[in-house]
Design an enzyme around this catalytic site. Structure first.
Site, PDB file in Angstrom:
ATOM      1  CB  SER A 127      -0.865  -0.019   1.266  1.00  0.00           C
ATOM      2  OG  SER A 127      -1.454   1.234   1.456  1.00  0.00           O
ATOM      3  CE1 TYR A 151      -3.697  -2.490   5.441  1.00  0.00           C
ATOM      4  CE2 TYR A 151      -3.282  -0.197   4.853  1.00  0.00           C
ATOM      5  CZ  TYR A 151      -3.588  -1.497   4.481  1.00  0.00           C
ATOM      6  OH  TYR A 151      -3.766  -1.801   3.156  1.00  0.00           O
ATOM      7  CE  LYS A 155      -1.372  -4.432   3.364  1.00  0.00           C
ATOM      8  NZ  LYS A 155      -1.710  -5.731   2.780  1.00  0.00           N
TER       9      LYS A 155
HETATM   10  P1  NAD Z   1     -10.917  -6.831   1.045  1.00  0.00           P
HETATM   11  O1  NAD Z   1     -11.136  -6.797   2.515  1.00  0.00           O
HETATM   12  O2  NAD Z   1     -12.049  -6.546   0.137  1.00  0.00           O
HETATM   13  O3  NAD Z   1     -10.308  -8.257   0.630  1.00  0.00           O
HETATM   14  C1  NAD Z   1      -9.494  -9.003   1.498  1.00  0.00           C
HETATM   15  C2  NAD Z   1     -10.004 -10.422   1.495  1.00  0.00           C
HETATM   16  O4  NAD Z   1      -9.198 -11.195   2.383  1.00  0.00           O
HETATM   17  C3  NAD Z   1     -11.449 -10.542   1.988  1.00  0.00           C
HETATM   18  O5  NAD Z   1     -12.191 -11.317   1.068  1.00  0.00           O
HETATM   19  C4  NAD Z   1     -11.325 -11.249   3.330  1.00  0.00           C
HETATM   20  O6  NAD Z   1     -12.437 -12.069   3.604  1.00  0.00           O
HETATM   21  C5  NAD Z   1     -10.046 -12.031   3.135  1.00  0.00           C
HETATM   22  N1  NAD Z   1      -9.332 -12.341   4.377  1.00  0.00           N
HETATM   23  C6  NAD Z   1      -9.042 -11.500   5.395  1.00  0.00           C
HETATM   24  N2  NAD Z   1      -8.380 -12.150   6.370  1.00  0.00           N
HETATM   25  C7  NAD Z   1      -8.241 -13.430   5.926  1.00  0.00           C
HETATM   26  C8  NAD Z   1      -7.640 -14.579   6.491  1.00  0.00           C
HETATM   27  N3  NAD Z   1      -7.077 -14.562   7.709  1.00  0.00           N
HETATM   28  N4  NAD Z   1      -7.653 -15.734   5.782  1.00  0.00           N
HETATM   29  C9  NAD Z   1      -8.255 -15.776   4.554  1.00  0.00           C
HETATM   30  N5  NAD Z   1      -8.834 -14.723   3.985  1.00  0.00           N
HETATM   31  C10 NAD Z   1      -8.827 -13.556   4.660  1.00  0.00           C
HETATM   32  O7  NAD Z   1      -9.677  -5.868   0.744  1.00  0.00           O
HETATM   33  P2  NAD Z   1      -9.173  -5.304  -0.644  1.00  0.00           P
HETATM   34  O8  NAD Z   1      -9.576  -3.882  -0.744  1.00  0.00           O
HETATM   35  O9  NAD Z   1      -9.503  -6.237  -1.724  1.00  0.00           O
HETATM   36  O10 NAD Z   1      -7.613  -5.331  -0.392  1.00  0.00           O
HETATM   37  C11 NAD Z   1      -6.824  -6.441  -0.782  1.00  0.00           C
HETATM   38  C12 NAD Z   1      -5.409  -6.214  -0.291  1.00  0.00           C
HETATM   39  O11 NAD Z   1      -4.919  -5.008  -0.841  1.00  0.00           O
HETATM   40  C13 NAD Z   1      -5.308  -6.078   1.225  1.00  0.00           C
HETATM   41  O12 NAD Z   1      -4.132  -6.734   1.649  1.00  0.00           O
HETATM   42  C14 NAD Z   1      -5.189  -4.572   1.437  1.00  0.00           C
HETATM   43  O13 NAD Z   1      -4.456  -4.269   2.593  1.00  0.00           O
HETATM   44  C15 NAD Z   1      -4.433  -4.142   0.185  1.00  0.00           C
HETATM   45  N6  NAD Z   1      -4.700  -2.753  -0.199  1.00  0.00           N
HETATM   46  C16 NAD Z   1      -5.995  -2.360  -0.457  1.00  0.00           C
HETATM   47  C17 NAD Z   1      -6.243  -1.028  -0.786  1.00  0.00           C
HETATM   48  C18 NAD Z   1      -7.653  -0.549  -1.045  1.00  0.00           C
HETATM   49  O14 NAD Z   1      -7.880   0.665  -1.020  1.00  0.00           O
HETATM   50  N7  NAD Z   1      -8.617  -1.401  -1.313  1.00  0.00           N
HETATM   51  C19 NAD Z   1      -5.196  -0.103  -0.857  1.00  0.00           C
HETATM   52  C20 NAD Z   1      -3.900  -0.557  -0.617  1.00  0.00           C
HETATM   53  C21 NAD Z   1      -3.658  -1.886  -0.299  1.00  0.00           C
END
Ligand code: NAD
Ligand code: UDP
Length: 338
Positions: A127, A151, A155
């Site tokens: 991120s 958080y 990362k």
């Molecule tokens: P999201 O919460 O929609 O998706 C994450 C998925 O991981 C979910 O389906 C959740 O059920 C699953 N999950 C969580 N803990 C788990 C575990 N212990 N075992 C198995 N599954 C698990 O999030 P997202 O927006 O799709 O983000 C995906 C990744 O990208 C994350 O790591 C997030 O930190 C990173 N990220 C997201 C953004 C954003 O703005 N969306 C920005 C920067 C980084």
């Protein structure tokens, strides 16, 4: 066309599900592994409608080492895209251990299971929060790391683990993709962002105001040193983020190496600009008022996308109008999510 199987941890979440679609389009076979803590198994039908393919979905937890090893044993996995984790900044300040456990220990479990299973292509969802409040824009890969909350630290810690693994020679195909602000939805309107509870981020909040689930948007701060006083971010269409994952995978499979890469458009957009674009795309006016700054918010950040272009041949293709109209199609056709 490749038929390689790719494991998507967290593949039923927001970015993972869109990446699943992009992988199918590129001829890969996604295998989703998710515990549904922040998503729903209902997404499977939607993904199969879009891709017209049978998709494998395994319910499991990245904190359970044996469950992950089982997936590697049952499927001939070529590479892992690791999306699973917790992502709410405020929650991470209140519950840091939850974040260190799921994001750091969970990532170590995945990498360890890859090692014992002989899989060595790993793409990590990092991120832009690892950079903190730099005030140096655009943000390139050589910018200083300064995460401001647990958080962001999780990362950065995982990125450091990845760099050490590459240095050790244990793994030779690794990437950390630092997303800026992924927004929007697949153009079909069948999948999109479905946050639990009140959205913490601007775009899903705006969309829920437009659809009538929330009454009014509060703009956090009007006196930042930006073009109009409101916060500036680099919003990027989630399908562009998904395409970048495919480009990274293709690159690693052909060339190998370690790729820490910033994923953004390079354009800074203010809160007021996003509201105006969303109003135009949705045909709804958004009631809003100014409130105080949100604690810990940076005034402005946007990416330098040139390394992604040079290394991967990838750059964002969808503009802010498309981000807003695709977001609106998803929200208006699914006002209560899945
Ligand atoms: P999201 O919460 O929609 O998706 C994450 C998925 O991981 C979910 O389906 C959740 O059920 C699953 N999950 C969580 N803990 C788990 C575990 N212990 N075992 C198995 N599954 C698990 O999030 P997202 O927006 O799709 O983000 C995906 C990744 O990208 C994350 O790591 C997030 O930190 C990173 N990220 C997201 C953004 C954003 O703005 N969306 C920005 C920067 C980084
Ligand atoms: N923001 C806002 N009202 C909201 C949510 C966010 O004014 O209800 C602002 C926030 O201060 C920031 C921008 O919108 O300037 C993007 O916030 P978001 O949480 O989406 O992304 P992040 O700050 O994590 O990059």
């Amino acid at each position: 066309m490749s038929q390689e199987k790719i494991l998507l941890t967290g593949g039923s979440g927001y970015v993972g599900s869109h990446s699943c679609v992009a992988l199918c389009e590129a001829g890969y076979q996604p295998v989703i592994f998710d515990n549904f803590s922040n998503s729903s198994p209902k997404i499977l039908d939607r993904l199969e409608q879009i891709t017209k393919t049978k998709i494998t979905l395994v319910e499991g937890d990245i904190l359970n080492f044996n469950q992950i090893v089982n997936v590697f044993q049952q499927h001939n996995i070529k590479a892992v895209m690791h999306f699973a984790g917790c992502k709410a900044v405020d929650d991470s300040v209140k519950n840091p251990l939850k974040y260190y456990r799921s994001n750091v220990s969970g990532s170590i479990n995945i990498i360890d299971a890859m090692k014992v299973s002989g899989v060595d292509v790993f793409i990590f969802s990092s991120s832009a929060t690892i950079f903190g409040d730099l005030n140096v824009n655009p943000i390139s890969e050589s910018a200083t790391f300064s995460p401001k909350n647990p958080y962001g630290k999780t990362k950065l810690f995982v990125e450091e683990i990845i760099a050490d693994l590459f240095g050790s020679g244990c793994f030779s195909n690794l990437a950390a993709l630092r997303y800026f602000n992924p927004v929007g939805a697949h153009h079909s309107g069948l999948i999109g962002e479905d946050p639990k509870g009140v959205p913490q981020n601007l775009m899903p909040y705006l969309a829920q105001v437009a659809v009538g689930r929330l009454s009014k948007l509060e703009i956090f701060g009007r006196d930042y040193p930006t073009k109009d006083g409101t916060g500036v971010r680099d919003y990027i269409h989630v399908m562009d983020v998904a395409d970048a994952h495919v480009a990274t995978l293709d690159y690693l499979l052909s060339n190998g190496g370690y790729l820490p890469i910033n994923l953004g458009t390079g354009n800074g957009v203010s809160v007021l600009e996003l509201i105006r674009t969303f109003e135009k795309a949705s045909g709804h006016s958004i009631p809003w008022s100014f409130g105080p700054r949100r604690k810990g918010d940076a005034a402005e950040y946007y990416a330098d996308p040139s390394l992604a272009k040079k290394k991967l041949g990838w750059s964002a293709k969808r503009n802010l109008d498309t981000m807003c109209s695709d977001m609106w199609r998803w929200q208006s056709e699914n006002p209560h999510g899945y």
